[in-house]
Write a protein that holds these residues in place. Structure first.
Motif, PDB file in Angstrom:
ATOM      1  N   LEU A 109       4.572  10.143 -17.562  1.00  0.00           N
ATOM      2  CA  LEU A 109       5.100   9.155 -16.628  1.00  0.00           C
ATOM      3  C   LEU A 109       6.420   9.623 -16.034  1.00  0.00           C
ATOM      4  O   LEU A 109       7.219  10.275 -16.716  1.00  0.00           O
ATOM      5  N   ASP A 110       6.638   9.268 -14.780  1.00  0.00           N
ATOM      6  CA  ASP A 110       7.943   9.489 -14.156  1.00  0.00           C
ATOM      7  C   ASP A 110       8.797   8.270 -14.498  1.00  0.00           C
ATOM      8  O   ASP A 110       8.932   7.332 -13.708  1.00  0.00           O
ATOM      9  N   THR A 111       9.349   8.277 -15.708  1.00  0.00           N
ATOM     10  CA  THR A 111      10.049   7.091 -16.205  1.00  0.00           C
ATOM     11  C   THR A 111      11.291   6.765 -15.384  1.00  0.00           C
ATOM     12  O   THR A 111      11.698   5.602 -15.299  1.00  0.00           O
ATOM     13  N   GLY A 112      11.889   7.765 -14.760  1.00  0.00           N
ATOM     14  CA  GLY A 112      13.065   7.501 -13.936  1.00  0.00           C
ATOM     15  C   GLY A 112      12.733   6.649 -12.727  1.00  0.00           C
ATOM     16  O   GLY A 112      13.551   5.827 -12.281  1.00  0.00           O
ATOM     17  N   ALA A 113      11.528   6.823 -12.186  1.00  0.00           N
ATOM     18  CA  ALA A 113      11.123   6.059 -11.002  1.00  0.00           C
ATOM     19  C   ALA A 113      10.561   4.691 -11.366  1.00  0.00           C
ATOM     20  O   ALA A 113      10.538   3.780 -10.534  1.00  0.00           O
ATOM     21  N   LEU A 114      10.110   4.536 -12.621  1.00  0.00           N
ATOM     22  CA  LEU A 114       9.495   3.272 -13.038  1.00  0.00           C
ATOM     23  C   LEU A 114      10.561   2.324 -13.580  1.00  0.00           C
ATOM     24  O   LEU A 114      10.581   1.967 -14.764  1.00  0.00           O
ATOM     25  N   THR A 115      11.447   1.908 -12.697  1.00  0.00           N
ATOM     26  CA  THR A 115      12.491   0.962 -13.072  1.00  0.00           C
ATOM     27  C   THR A 115      11.897  -0.438 -13.213  1.00  0.00           C
ATOM     28  O   THR A 115      10.827  -0.727 -12.662  1.00  0.00           O
TER      29      THR A 115
END
Length: 510
Positions: A109-115
Motif C-alpha cells: 500500500l502507498d500508506t503516505g497517500a492513504l490519509t
C-alpha cells in the motif's frame, strides 16, 4: 506478516443446526469451542482502489479490542485461498498505518497517500463465529469456524453470511480437502471463491458478480511436466469457480460462456496429458468435468441463438410477429436451460468435483500409476511433443478441406480448438510474437468453422420450438438464407485460410 490458508464453504441457513451437531466437527477437538461476536468495518478510497486491487483494509471489533488488518490474496486452489495478512491492535476507529511495524504494509500500500480523509467506510460485516481447533487423523490441524450473520452497506441493504471456514494450522492442504469432502457427504456445501470483503464491495457498489476470463498462465521453463499440469488444472478450476456467481445471476450470457470455456480447457488438459497421468482418479475427474460442462450447454446454445444468431437478423429485418413468436419461445427455452445449469451447480456433485480437484492437485494424485520419468522431465520437452502431435492431427483432419461435409468440418473445428488451448497453456514457454503469429494464422479458419457451427446449432434449436407451422418455417428459412449466403461467401476463402494454417512455422521445434 502471517500467511493463512483457508477454505470457505457456503451452507444454507436451514442446514446450520445440522452442521453444528456434526460429530466430524467435534471429534479430535484440541480445545473447547468458543463463540464470539465479530463486527468489522471495511474501508476504501472514493474510487475504490482497494476493491480493484483485491486488498482488504479493515478494522475489527473483537471484544473491547480494535484489530486493524490488511489482507492481500496470494494464490487459490479450488476455493482454498492463501493470503498474506498483517494485523495489529490500535485504539483508532479508522485504519492506523503507523501502528504496523515499518516495512510491512508499505510493501502493498502507498500508506503516505492513504490519509484518513481519503478513506471511507464502505460496508461492514456483523456475525457470530463459533471456532474449534481439531486434530486431523493424518497429523494435521485445522481451525473450524462457523459464521452466521450479515454483510451490510448503507443504502444497499444486506446479504446473509452463512458459511463454514477451514483454516489449515498444520499439515498438508490435501488433508484439508479430504476433511471437507467428508463433511460435504453429510451436509450440503458449496465452494465460496469470493471473500466476505469481495462480496461486501459488490454490495456497496450495487454490482453483480462479473464474468471472469481466463488469466494468463505463466509457466516456467524450469518446471517439470507434472508441475505444469498441476498449475494448468489449478488455473482452469479457478476460472470455472470464478464464474459460478455470474451463472447463478443469469443476467449476463458471458457467465455461462466463460464457465464452459474453463471446463472445456480443463477437460482438454486431461486429454493433453493423459499419456503421462495415472488413470485414476484422472479419468473419473475428467468424466465429471464433462458432465458439468454439458449442463451449461442448453443455456449457452440459447444465449447464442437469441443474442448472436437469430436476434440480430430479426432486428435488422424489422418488426414481424413471426420473429417475435420465435424469440418468445426461444426465451422460454433459455430459462429452462439456465434451470438445468443452476440445478447442476446446486448438486452435491459440483461441490465434490471442486474439492476432489483441489485434493488431486494438492496431493499430485496423477503420479499414482503415471509415467514418472516423463512427469519429471522439463515441460518444454513435453510441450514441443504435444504441440507437434496436435498440429499433425489438425492437418490430418483438414485434408481435402473443400470436400469435407459439415460433420467433418465440425471435427476439424474441435481439433483446432484443442491445438489453440495447448498453445495457450504453453505460451509463456515461447516467444510471444511467434505464439501470436501462429494463433492469428488459425483465426480465419476458426471463425468460419465457428460460424458454421452456430448456424448448425440454430437450425437444430429452431425445430424444437413448438409445433411446426408457416411462421416458424418462415423464420427458419430467413436464418438459413441469411447465414447460408454469408457462409457461402466465406467458404470461397476456405482454401486460402487452410493454406495459411499449413504454412505456419512450428516454432516450438527450435
Amino acid at each position: 506478516m502471517s500467511s493463512e490458508t483457508e477454505l470457505k464453504l457456503g451452507v444454507a441457513p436451514e442446514d446450520l443446526p445440522k452442521l453444528r451437531r456434526l460429530a466430524l466437527l467435534s471429534r479430535g477437538s484440541l480445545e473447547p469451542a468458543a463463540t464470539k461476536h465479530l463486527k468489522t468495518v471495511y474501508f476504501d478510497t472514493a474510487d475504490r482502489q482497494m476493491a480493484a486491487a483485491k486488498i482488504t483494509l479493515r478494522v475489527r471489533e473483537d471484544g473491547r479490542r480494535l484489530i486493524h488488518g490488511v489482507k492481500v490474496p496470494h494464490k487459490s486452489l479450488a476455493g482454498l485461498a492463501t493470503r498474506r495478512e498483517w494485523e495489529v491492535e490500535s485504539r483508532s476507529p479508522v485504519p492506523d498505518f503507523s501502528a504496523f511495524p515499518p516495512g510491512t504494509v508499505e510493501t502493498v500500500l502507498d500508506t503516505g497517500a492513504l490519509t484518513p480523509d481519503r478513506l471511507e467506510a464502505t460496508f461492514e460485516t456483523d456475525f457470530r463465529r463459533s471456532v474449534r481447533r481439531l486434530a486431523l487423523g493424518t497429523g494435521g490441524e485445522v481451525e473450524v469456524a462457523i459464521d452466521e450473520g450479515a454483510i451490510r452497506a448503507a443504502g444497499r441493504g444486506e446479504v446473509p453470511i452463512s458459511e463454514l471456514e477451514f483454516e489449515l494450522k498444520a499439515g498438508e492442504a490435501a488433508d484439508l480437502f479430504t476433511f471437507a469432502l467428508a463433511v460435504a457427504e453429510q451436509v450440503p456445501l458449496r465452494v465460496l471463491v469470493a471473500s466476505k470483503a469481495e462480496r461486501g464491495a459488490r454490495l456497496a457498489a450495487g454490482t453483480l458478480a462479473a464474468p471472469a476470463k481466463a488469466p494468463r498462465l505463466d509457466l516456467d521453463a524450469g518446471e517439470t511436466t507434472g508441475e505444469a499440469f498441476g498449475r494448468i488444472v489449478t488455473e482452469c478450476t479457478g476460472h470455472w469457480l470464478a464464474n459460478v456467481e455470474a451463472v447463478l445471476d443469469g443476467s449476463n450470457p458471458e457467465g455461462p460462456h466463460q464457465m464452459r470455456v474453463a471446463l472445456r480447457r480443463l477437460r482438454s488438459a486431461f486429454k493433453l496429458f493423459r499419456k503421462v497421468l495415472g488413470p485414476e482418479p484422472s479419468r473419473a475427474l475428467s468424466d465429471e468435468v464433462k458432465w458439468l460442462a454439458g449442463s451449461l450447454g442448453p443455456a449457452r446454445d440459447w444465449d447464442v441463438f437469441i443474442g448472436d444468431v437469430a436476434g440480430p437478423v430479426f432486428e435488422a429485418l424489422g418488426p414481424d410477429a413471426r420473429f417475435d413468436r420465435v424469440l418468445l419461445q426461444a426465451e422460454a427455452e433459455r430459462r429452462l436451460g439456465y434451470g438445468i445449469a443452476w440445478r447442476a451447480l446446486a448438486d452435491e456433485r459440483h461441490t465434490r468435483l471442486a474439492l476432489s480437484l483441489g485434493r488431486f492437485v494438492a496431493a499430485a494424485e496423477w503420479r499414482e500409476g503415471g509415467d514418472a520419468k516423463r512427469l519429471d522431465q522439463s515441460v518444454t520437452v513435453f510441450a514441443a511433443e504435444a504441440l507437434d502431435r496436435h498440429f499433425k492431427q489438425v492437418r490430418r483432419s483438414g485434408r481435402r478441406i473443400m470436400e469435407l461435409e459439415a460433420e467433418a468440418l465440425h471435427a476439424l473445428r474441435i481439433e483446432i480448438k484443442r491445438l489453440r488451448y495447448a498453445l495457450e497453456f504453453f505460451a509463456a514457454l515461447f516467444d510471444p510474437r511467434e505464439v501470436r503469429r501462429f494463433l492469428d494464422g488459425l483465426s480465419g479458419l476458426q471463425d468460419f468453422l465457428g460460424n458454421l457451427n452456430d448456424l448448425t446449432v440454430a437450425q437444430r434449436l429452431i425445430t424444437t420450438l413448438g409445433k411446426s407451422d408457416a411462421g416458424r418455417a418462415y423464420a427458419e428459412g430467413v436464418l438459413t438464407g441469411f447465414y447460408g449466403a454469408s457462409l457461402e461467401r466465406k467458404r470461397k476463402s476456405l482454401r486460402s485460410q487452410w493454406a495459411e494454417v499449413l504454412v505456419q512455422e512450428r516454432f516450438w521445434r527450435d
